[in-house]
Design a protein around this motif. Structure first.
Motif, mmCIF file in Angstrom:
data_model
loop_
_atom_site.group_PDB
_atom_site.id
_atom_site.type_symbol
_atom_site.label_atom_id
_atom_site.label_comp_id
_atom_site.label_asym_id
_atom_site.label_seq_id
_atom_site.Cartn_x
_atom_site.Cartn_y
_atom_site.Cartn_z
ATOM 1 N N LEU A 30 0.851 -1.184 0.000
ATOM 2 C CA LEU A 30 0.000 0.000 0.000
ATOM 3 C C LEU A 30 0.889 1.236 0.000
ATOM 4 C CD1 LEU A 30 -2.848 1.212 0.173
ATOM 5 C CD2 LEU A 30 -2.613 1.102 2.671
ATOM 6 N N TRP A 31 0.630 2.139 -0.924
ATOM 7 C CA TRP A 31 1.410 3.374 -1.017
ATOM 8 C C TRP A 31 0.598 4.572 -0.559
ATOM 9 C CZ3 TRP A 31 1.079 7.506 -4.729
ATOM 10 C CH2 TRP A 31 2.147 8.418 -4.630
ATOM 11 N N PHE A 32 -0.703 4.582 -0.877
ATOM 12 C CA PHE A 32 -1.556 5.713 -0.541
ATOM 13 C C PHE A 32 -2.980 5.210 -0.353
ATOM 14 C CE2 PHE A 32 -3.447 9.843 -0.651
ATOM 15 C CZ PHE A 32 -4.635 9.695 -1.345
ATOM 16 N N ILE A 33 -3.702 5.805 0.598
ATOM 17 C CA ILE A 33 -5.120 5.519 0.783
ATOM 18 C C ILE A 33 -5.799 6.810 1.223
ATOM 19 C CG2 ILE A 33 -4.843 4.757 3.183
ATOM 20 C CD1 ILE A 33 -6.951 2.560 2.525
ATOM 21 N N ASP A 34 -6.950 7.105 0.637
ATOM 22 C CA ASP A 34 -7.605 8.379 0.960
ATOM 23 C C ASP A 34 -8.281 8.363 2.325
ATOM 24 O OD1 ASP A 34 -9.760 6.745 0.285
ATOM 25 O OD2 ASP A 34 -10.746 8.239 -0.963
ATOM 26 N N ALA A 43 -3.528 3.596 -3.790
ATOM 27 C CA ALA A 43 -2.487 3.211 -4.745
ATOM 28 C C ALA A 43 -1.637 2.125 -4.106
ATOM 29 C CB ALA A 43 -1.616 4.408 -5.119
ATOM 30 N N VAL A 44 -1.223 1.168 -4.926
ATOM 31 C CA VAL A 44 -0.340 0.089 -4.480
ATOM 32 C C VAL A 44 0.863 0.049 -5.412
ATOM 33 C CG1 VAL A 44 -2.159 -1.297 -3.389
ATOM 34 C CG2 VAL A 44 -1.656 -1.624 -5.829
ATOM 35 N N ARG A 45 1.984 -0.423 -4.870
ATOM 36 C CA ARG A 45 3.227 -0.498 -5.653
ATOM 37 C C ARG A 45 3.914 -1.838 -5.453
ATOM 38 N NH1 ARG A 45 6.345 5.170 -4.267
ATOM 39 N NH2 ARG A 45 5.197 6.482 -5.705
ATOM 40 N N ARG A 46 4.535 -2.282 -6.517
ATOM 41 C CA ARG A 46 5.439 -3.429 -6.450
ATOM 42 C C ARG A 46 6.522 -3.178 -7.486
ATOM 43 N NH1 ARG A 46 4.888 -9.972 -6.581
ATOM 44 N NH2 ARG A 46 7.072 -10.288 -7.146
#
Length: 127
Positions: A30-34, A43-46
């Motif tokens: 998890l990169w960002f959550i409102d 937003a998620v990242r790998r």
């Protein structure tokens, strides 16, 4: 002239919290959550990939075709084993590319769908 550097697709989700859990099983962080309590956007990242997950009423309609996203990976078979061990492949429908295979178009790939029917294809060009 302006240069395009990358793309961050926004995937429609019927439930952002559930989508985050699914993508975590795929190895994304998890990169960002409102809103942690009732998220509508995250937003998620790998590795070098960033996906945005957005709540959308239309994601509930399973009769419509869904977008397909292709991910270039170095080791298709290794990724498949990793995702299987993470439990990310359970519940996936059998299909011609549900397991890694060599395609007539010169790639080795496998496909799956997220919980909202977005297509995810992992591939590498054959030498």
């Amino acid at each position: 002239m302006a240069t395009l550097e990358c793309v961050h697709p926004v995937l429609m989700c019927s439930n952002v919290s559930t989508a985050i859990r699914f993508y975590r099983r795929l190895g994304f962080d998890l990169w960002f959550i409102d809103s942690p309590d009732a998220p509508h956007y995250a937003a998620v990242r790998r590795d070098g990939v960033e996906l945005h997950l957005q709540w959308h009423e239309a994601a509930r309609d399973r009769t419509r075709d869904r977008p397909v996203y292709r991910f270039l990976v170095r080791e298709v078979d290794e990724l498949f084993v990793e995702l299987r061990e993470r439990g990310a492949l359970s519940g996936q429908a059998d299909g011609p590319w549900s397991m890694p295979g060599d395609t007539p178009w010169g790639t080795r790939e496998f496909h799956l769908h997220d919980l909202d029917g977005n297509g995810l294809q992992f591939y590498h060009p054959n030498p």
